[in-house]
Design an enzyme around this catalytic site. Structure first.
Site, short mmCIF file in Angstrom:
data_model
loop_
_atom_site.label_atom_id
_atom_site.label_comp_id
_atom_site.label_asym_id
_atom_site.label_seq_id
_atom_site.Cartn_x
_atom_site.Cartn_y
_atom_site.Cartn_z
N ARG A 255 0.68 -1.22 0.04
CA ARG A 255 0.02 0.01 -0.12
C ARG A 255 1.01 1.26 -0.08
O ARG A 255 1.80 1.31 0.73
CB ARG A 255 -1.06 0.18 1.13
CG ARG A 255 -1.94 1.12 1.02
CD ARG A 255 -2.82 1.15 2.45
NE ARG A 255 -2.26 1.31 3.61
CZ ARG A 255 -1.88 0.39 4.62
NH1 ARG A 255 -2.23 -0.86 4.41
NH2 ARG A 255 -1.37 0.47 5.77
N HIS A 259 -1.51 4.25 6.90
CA HIS A 259 -2.57 3.33 7.37
C HIS A 259 -3.96 3.89 7.41
O HIS A 259 -4.94 3.24 7.10
CB HIS A 259 -2.03 2.86 8.67
CG HIS A 259 -3.10 2.08 9.34
ND1 HIS A 259 -3.09 0.52 9.20
CD2 HIS A 259 -4.14 2.36 10.53
CE1 HIS A 259 -4.27 0.26 10.02
NE2 HIS A 259 -4.60 1.06 10.66
N TYR A 268 8.03 5.69 10.08
CA TYR A 268 8.72 4.41 10.31
C TYR A 268 9.07 3.67 8.92
O TYR A 268 9.45 2.42 9.08
CB TYR A 268 7.60 3.62 11.13
CG TYR A 268 5.92 3.41 10.33
CD1 TYR A 268 6.03 2.56 9.48
CD2 TYR A 268 5.31 4.36 10.84
CE1 TYR A 268 4.56 2.62 8.74
CE2 TYR A 268 3.82 4.41 10.41
CZ TYR A 268 3.43 3.46 9.17
OH TYR A 268 2.44 3.57 8.66
#
Length: 358
Positions: A255, A259, A268
């Site tokens: 993706r 998120h 991250y």
């Protein structure tokens, strides 16, 4: 000696990253109508996803979970279903839900409307599951019920890599295995559960190898290859219908975005570097390369499809924004058949808060 699970469960790929078919036997099953259906739905779902993110950024809908990059896995698998099959999506599987349901009502759920959780008439789609993996035991149960009723309906349940760390994942697969329920467990391995990479989630080399524990068929596919998603899901659904029990499919994908719109993935992972690497395998780009290589590309048709898609998405947004404002009572009135005193108290206090009453 450690077993090599990537050798035991090799990646199934029908179309490589350059759009070339790796198994020519599939060319007999690929015609103009199927390719055009795939392409239209892929570009439509990407346009929808990008539009939804823009709506959130403009304050026109609430927090939204994007899926750009995962369209191949969702669209391909959803198109493999029969019209009366059952689908249990997560909060991120809008491409699968819209493809199967042929409706954009789900968008209204991100504006607080209960209608967004209702399936289109005649479609067996459960409300999107937000708690992780809770839909998997439900999928096993629905499939078991179908089996007891001698129904030909199959069930597909979607979930991410993070869901395999939940007990519900194992309970769902175990029940389905014991009762040989007609269900396909479709995992989209996006390689991150929010900020946690898959290497920190499990010591297993693959997700698909977990099928061994439950003695069910497991396959690992290139999730960005829409042909692999479509044909392999179709095979698994047929096995289910034929009384051969459940299957586990691991669709390896990526993706591009966050998120959710409340997340910052640059905290991250090296977002730019990783996205550039994965765009070489983009599901839409690969299908375009295939269409050009095998004589399915028609510039005029493609432009027409893009115009149709724009009108369709604009229409869905217009439908959303002509709805009356969401009713705050809906938050409380449908929790139980008869609200408990605690819910009544919460409702009263919240409505006072909205009115500025102390």
């Amino acid at each position: 000696m450690k077993r090599n699970m990537q050798e035991e469960f090799p990646m199934i790929r029908i179309m490589d990253q350059n759009g070339k078919i790796t198994d020519t036997s599939y060319l007999e099953q690929i015609d103009k109508a199927l390719v055009q259906q795939f392409y239209r739905q892929l570009i439509c779902m990407r346009a929808f996803d990008q539009k939804a993110i823009n709506l959130q950024r403009q304050g026109r809908i609430g927090t939204y979970p994007g899926f750009e990059g995962q369209e191949g896995a969702q669209v391909g698998s959803a198109l493999a279903l029969d019209e009366d099959d059952w689908m249990l999506p997560t909060y991120r599987d809008h491409a699968a839900s819209i493809t199967f349901g042929k409706s954009y009502t789900i968008l209204s759920s991100w504006n607080g409307r209960v209608e967004g959780n209702l399936p289109p008439e005649g479609k067996n789609i459960l409300p999107p599951s937000v708690p992780i993996a809770t839909q998997l035991p439900l999928a096993a149960g629905i499939a078991m019920a179908n089996k007891y009723k001698n129904s030909s309906q199959a069930v597909i349940a979607y979930f991410g890599d993070g869901a395999t760390s939940e007990g519900d994942f194992h309970e769902g697969l175990n029940f389905a295995s014991v009762f040989q329920a007609p269900v396909v467990f479709f995992n989209q391995n996006n390689q991150y559960a929010i900020s946690t990479p898959i290497s920190r989630q499990m010591n297993s080399e693959t997700i698909v190898q977990k099928s061994v524990a439950y003695e069910i068929p497991g396959i690992r596919i290139d999730g960005n290859d829409i042909f692999a998603a479509y044909f392999e899901t179709k095979k698994a659904l047929e096995r289910a219908r034929n009384g051969e029990g459940p299957s586990l499919i691991e669709a390896v994908t990526w993706r591009y975005g966050a998120h959710t719109t409340a997340d910052d993935p640059t905290k991250y992972r090296n977002q730019k570097e990783e996205n550039e690497k994965h765009r070489q395998n983009d599901p839409i780009t690969r299908l375009e390369l295939f269409m050009k290589a095998y004589g399915f590309w028609d510039e005029a048709v493609v432009e027409q499809l893009k115009e149709e898609v724009k009108e369709e998405i604009d229409g869905a947004v217009k439908d959303l924004e002509t709805m009356p404002p969401a009713d705050v009572n809906d938050i409380y009135d449908y929790m139980f058949e008869k609200p408990t005193w605690t819910i009544e108290q919460q409702k009263e206090e919240y409505i006072k808060h909205l009115r500025g009453v102390k």
